[in-house]
Design a protein around this motif. Structure first.
Motif, mmCIF file in Angstrom:
data_model
loop_
_atom_site.group_PDB
_atom_site.id
_atom_site.type_symbol
_atom_site.label_atom_id
_atom_site.label_comp_id
_atom_site.label_asym_id
_atom_site.label_seq_id
_atom_site.Cartn_x
_atom_site.Cartn_y
_atom_site.Cartn_z
ATOM 1 N N LYS A 165 -4.511 14.532 -31.064
ATOM 2 C CA LYS A 165 -3.936 13.284 -31.571
ATOM 3 C C LYS A 165 -5.024 12.394 -32.177
ATOM 4 N N ASP A 166 -6.152 12.281 -31.459
ATOM 5 C CA ASP A 166 -7.251 11.445 -31.946
ATOM 6 C C ASP A 166 -7.799 11.952 -33.279
ATOM 7 N N LYS A 167 -7.678 13.242 -33.519
ATOM 8 C CA LYS A 167 -8.151 13.838 -34.768
ATOM 9 C C LYS A 167 -7.175 13.622 -35.913
ATOM 10 N N GLY A 168 -5.942 13.226 -35.590
ATOM 11 C CA GLY A 168 -4.947 13.021 -36.640
ATOM 12 C C GLY A 168 -3.947 14.150 -36.774
ATOM 13 N N VAL A 169 -3.913 15.024 -35.764
ATOM 14 C CA VAL A 169 -2.923 16.102 -35.750
ATOM 15 C C VAL A 169 -1.636 15.563 -35.125
ATOM 16 N N GLY A 170 -0.516 15.767 -35.801
ATOM 17 C CA GLY A 170 0.767 15.354 -35.253
ATOM 18 C C GLY A 170 1.197 16.283 -34.137
ATOM 19 N N ILE A 171 1.856 15.749 -33.114
ATOM 20 C CA ILE A 171 2.352 16.549 -32.003
ATOM 21 C C ILE A 171 3.795 16.153 -31.724
#
Length: 347
Positions: free
Chosen positions: A193-199
């Protein structure tokens, strides 16, 4: 296409019998889905593999401790029940061992009478329908008396039942775990999430049919089992937005992949909020509607799951990757290592 086209040699010693203490310590074979190029990594490296804007889709189903050991009320003979499907009014479709000892009217007791089951119908292939009586809350009693229904190829006892449950398990109803999700921890999910990957989370309740062999020599003639799924409005919207912005849609596990493809194939490549039953069978020649990549475990020879992962790449690429996994002694199946079929990178 012949089922034997998806066979490979697998030494029995590579079938993982117990989970690793650290969920993220599993190895990770990364394969480019277009070229078949392979890299050997560890699962914690998945954070480096996924990119900002990608969308990770996980299955939040929760495994029921659905294996019950009881005794016939009249003879005290040991009877094992495996709960498969609730049909309402405290009635469940089950598998029974030994089935020949159970007829309509047979009463089985569990936990010194905390749970009582009466057979009300004989079903096909050893199946029986039981009506349960109890005092209190059924699922609390099941948590107390039931055991995790581990796959038939696992012969070791599971000391910690939570290890056959994902850390994000929420919607109870599965007879088996969505095992690709077992590698994730809250820390890994937060790093993504912190990297910008959607979950996002969807639900598909895994049935025991996932362990059944292909029923025909020609895979086109095989009929898949049916499993219940549901997707929320918020998850559907987020997945569609990620796709529209050019992000890769990455399914965690074949269950998530089948759910996404069931919905997208019926809605012009879009995900909609819906629920229902899917019996989709994905094998080579299938054209994916939304999926770009897949995180999955290593599957059984000649299984529908090997066919699914082959469809995302090619049969040749997958079998070559599996041969390399065997040569490098990766751990296979539910408690084994992981594979990431990565979208092709041109740079």
């Amino acid at each position: 296409m012949d089922v034997n086209d998806f066979d490979f040699d697998l030494p029995e010693r590579l079938i993982a019998q117990t989970p690793l203490k650290d969920r993220t310590a599993s190895r990770l074979l990364v394969m480019d889905k277009t070229t078949g190029a392979i890299e050997h990594r560890h699962f914690r490296d998945i954070v480096d593999e996924l990119q900002p804007g990608d969308m990770l889709v996980l299955n939040d189903t929760k495994v029921l401790p659905a294996r019950l050991i009881g005794e016939k009320q009249d003879t005290k003979a040991t009877i094992e029940l495996l709960l498969l499907k609730e049909t309402g009014n405290d009635e469940w479709e089950t598998l029974v061992k030994p089935a020949k000892r159970v007829k309509v009217g047979t009463v089985v007791t569990f936990g010194d009478g905390k749970l009582i089951a009466e057979c009300v119908e004989v079903l096909e292939q050893g199946g029986r329908k039981f009506k349960f009586t109890y005092s209190g809350i059924f699922y609390e009693i099941l948590d107390e008396l039931g055991q995790m229904p581990l796959p038939p190829y696992i012969t070791e006892t599971l000391d910690d039942q939570s290890r056959y449950q994902t850390v994000f398990a929420k919607e109870r109803g599965s007879a088996a775990a969505p095992t690709a999700g077992l590698h994730f921890t809250e820390e890994i999910l937060q790093q993504l999430k912190d990297k910008g990957v959607g979950i996002e989370f969807i639900t598909l309740h895994v049935g025991l049919g996932t362990f059944r062999p292909v029923s025909s020599d020609k895979i086109e003639e095989h009929t898949m089992h049916s499993e219940y799924y549901q997707v929320s409005e918020s998850a559907a919207q987020a997945i569609n937005e990620a796709k529209a912005k050019g992000g890769n849609i990455i399914a965690v596990g074949t269950t998530s992949a089948r759910t996404l493809e069931t919905i997208a194939s019926e809605n012009d490549g879009k995900i909609v909020a819906t629920s229902g039953w899917t019996s989709i069978f994905i094998f080579p020649s299938y054209k994916f509607s939304i999926l770009d990549g897949l995180i999955t475990n290593f599957h059984l020879p000649k299984s529908t799951l090997v066919m699914l992962v082959s469809a995302l790449s090619t049969r040749e690429n997958i079998l070559a990757a599996y041969r390399e996994a065997v040569e490098n002694e990766y751990r296979f199946f539910s408690f084994g290592d992981a594979m990431y079929i990565r979208p092709h990178r041109s740079n």
